[in-house]
Write a protein that holds these residues in place. Structure first.
Motif, short mmCIF file in Angstrom:
data_model
loop_
_atom_site.label_atom_id
_atom_site.label_comp_id
_atom_site.label_asym_id
_atom_site.label_seq_id
_atom_site.Cartn_x
_atom_site.Cartn_y
_atom_site.Cartn_z
N GLU A 118 0.86 -1.20 0.09
CA GLU A 118 0.04 0.10 0.09
C GLU A 118 0.81 1.39 0.09
N LEU A 119 1.85 1.30 0.86
CA LEU A 119 2.62 2.44 1.10
C LEU A 119 3.95 2.55 0.44
N ARG A 120 4.42 1.53 -0.09
CA ARG A 120 5.65 1.39 -0.84
C ARG A 120 6.87 1.79 -0.09
N HIS A 121 6.93 1.84 1.23
CA HIS A 121 8.09 2.03 1.89
C HIS A 121 8.89 0.67 2.18
N ARG A 122 10.18 0.89 1.58
CA ARG A 122 11.12 -0.33 2.02
C ARG A 122 11.22 -0.89 3.37
N ALA A 123 10.99 0.16 4.21
CA ALA A 123 11.02 -0.17 5.53
C ALA A 123 10.29 -1.20 6.07
N LEU A 124 8.86 -1.09 5.56
CA LEU A 124 7.87 -1.93 5.78
C LEU A 124 8.26 -3.51 5.44
N LEU A 125 8.76 -3.48 4.22
CA LEU A 125 9.11 -4.72 3.86
C LEU A 125 10.21 -5.45 4.45
N ALA A 126 11.19 -4.63 4.80
CA ALA A 126 12.26 -5.05 5.88
C ALA A 126 11.72 -5.32 7.20
N ALA A 127 10.57 -5.12 7.65
CA ALA A 127 10.27 -5.09 8.87
C ALA A 127 9.49 -6.59 9.12
N ALA A 128 9.14 -7.23 7.77
CA ALA A 128 8.50 -8.38 7.95
C ALA A 128 9.65 -9.67 8.62
N VAL A 129 10.93 -9.17 8.74
CA VAL A 129 11.60 -10.13 9.14
C VAL A 129 11.72 -9.97 10.73
N LEU A 130 11.03 -8.80 11.48
CA LEU A 130 10.94 -8.99 12.83
C LEU A 130 9.85 -10.23 13.53
N PRO A 131 8.81 -10.30 12.75
CA PRO A 131 8.04 -11.38 13.32
C PRO A 131 8.49 -12.81 13.18
N VAL A 132 9.05 -13.03 12.08
CA VAL A 132 10.03 -14.18 11.96
C VAL A 132 10.93 -14.38 12.95
N ALA A 133 11.72 -13.45 13.49
CA ALA A 133 12.75 -13.31 14.43
C ALA A 133 11.97 -13.70 15.72
N ALA A 134 10.77 -13.07 16.02
CA ALA A 134 10.11 -13.45 17.28
C ALA A 134 9.61 -14.73 17.41
N ALA A 135 9.04 -15.30 16.17
CA ALA A 135 8.72 -17.03 16.28
C ALA A 135 9.68 -17.75 16.42
N ILE A 175 8.54 -8.16 18.90
CA ILE A 175 6.92 -8.18 18.51
C ILE A 175 6.72 -6.69 18.98
N ALA A 176 7.11 -5.90 19.95
CA ALA A 176 6.98 -4.40 19.89
C ALA A 176 7.32 -3.48 18.91
N ALA A 177 8.52 -3.65 18.36
CA ALA A 177 9.30 -3.22 17.34
C ALA A 177 8.18 -3.39 15.94
N THR A 178 7.67 -4.47 15.86
CA THR A 178 6.66 -4.70 14.79
C THR A 178 5.31 -3.94 15.02
N ASN A 179 4.94 -3.77 16.28
CA ASN A 179 3.76 -2.92 16.50
C ASN A 179 4.07 -1.68 16.20
N VAL A 180 5.12 -0.95 16.39
CA VAL A 180 5.73 0.41 16.18
C VAL A 180 5.62 0.37 14.84
N VAL A 181 6.02 -0.33 13.79
CA VAL A 181 6.11 -0.26 12.54
C VAL A 181 4.53 -0.15 12.04
#
Length: 278
Positions: A118-135, A175-181
């Motif tokens: 939707e927003l096309r910001h690369r930071a959002l795509l990079a943030a997809a790593v955070l929940p994987v790391a959390a799991a 998880i907190a960092a993902t929620n901030v994003v």
């Protein structure tokens, strides 16, 4: 390989606004996470023997256990008739927790991808790593908890308890960092979404307090995580409705983007006043 990935990201960034199916996946994972999470709370022990009230649920007290005294406060002494019941419920809950890890990781990863589309910001795509790391940290944590519980059942101390704080802290921080994003992304969708996004960002603050002093603030981890997750679920429901019913993206940036200049267009000449130089 990286050049091709970079080219694909740039192509996605330049594409016109269009509805994305990632919202549908996010909504499906979100509903499954919510329902299974409610089920899982009923599987874990509902009460501990003598845990501090600040922990809230006994499973949180177990995650932050640091000594045999902490374990005895959770499960009770060997003379406690409820000890076996609590141990069995805790083990069953941690076994089923592996499915919960997959569900919430899929939910958050799909959400980050949908927000990026939707927003096309690369930071959002990079943030997809955070929940994987959390799991992954959650899985490591569960493995340590099984070791600790097995040793406690035999009346022994497990060295795994010394390593437990690291995956626990990393999981909740990711998880907190993902929620901030998620909250920051929501502020781009309009006034009411901005308000909800700000609240989700603020809700992530108690995570640090809970990690530092879990006996007083561990209970805050649940509403802290729920703030961003419920916001993402609402975004997914709205985005799915827009994609399926109205065939539109959540935000149509094509109406706000400036029109590109026409190639070969002749710029208007500017009149020059005054005496012409020789």
């Amino acid at each position: 390989m990286f050049g091709g990935l970079q080219h694909w990201i740039e192509a996605q960034h330049a594409r016109p606004s269009a509805p994305t199916r990632a919202w549908i996946w996010t909504l499906a994972f979100g509903i499954a996470t919510l329902l299974f999470g409610l089920h899982l709370t009923q599987v874990f022990p509902q009460t501990g023997h003598d845990i501090a009230p600040g922990y809230g649920a006994p499973v949180l007290a177990f995650e932050f256990a640091g000594s045999q005294a902490d374990l005895e406060a959770i499960f009770g002494f060997f003379t406690d008739p409820q000890q076996v019941t609590r141990l069995a419920a805790m083990r069953t809950g941690n076994e089923r927790d592996y499915l919960y890890m997959l569900l919430y990781a899929g939910f958050l990863v799909s959400g980050c991808i949908a927000l990026w589309r939707e927003l096309r910001h690369r930071a959002l795509l990079a943030a997809a790593v955070l929940p994987v790391a959390a799991a992954l940290c959650d899985a490591w944590e569960n493995w340590l908890l099984f070791e600790i519980q097995a040793a406690f059942t035999l009346g022994d101390y497990s060295p795994a308890m010394a390593s437990l704080p690291y995956p626990v802290a990393a999981k909740f921080l990711a998880i907190a960092a993902t929620n901030v994003v998620i909250g920051a992304a929501a502020t781009q969708f309009g006034r009411w979404w901005a308000l909800a996004g700000t609240l989700a960002i603020l809700a992530a603050i108690p995570t640090a307090m809970a990690i530092v002093t879990p006996a007083a603030f561990a209970w805050a981890l649940i509403p802290s995580a729920a703030g961003g997750w419920l916001l993402l679920l609402a975004l997914a429901a709205t985005g799915s409705w827009q994609a399926l019913a109205r065939k539109r993206p959540l935000v149509d940036w094509s109406h706000t983007a400036p029109e590109p200049a026409t190639p070969g267009a002749v710029l208007p000449t500017r009149r020059v006043f005054g005496r012409r130089r020789a």
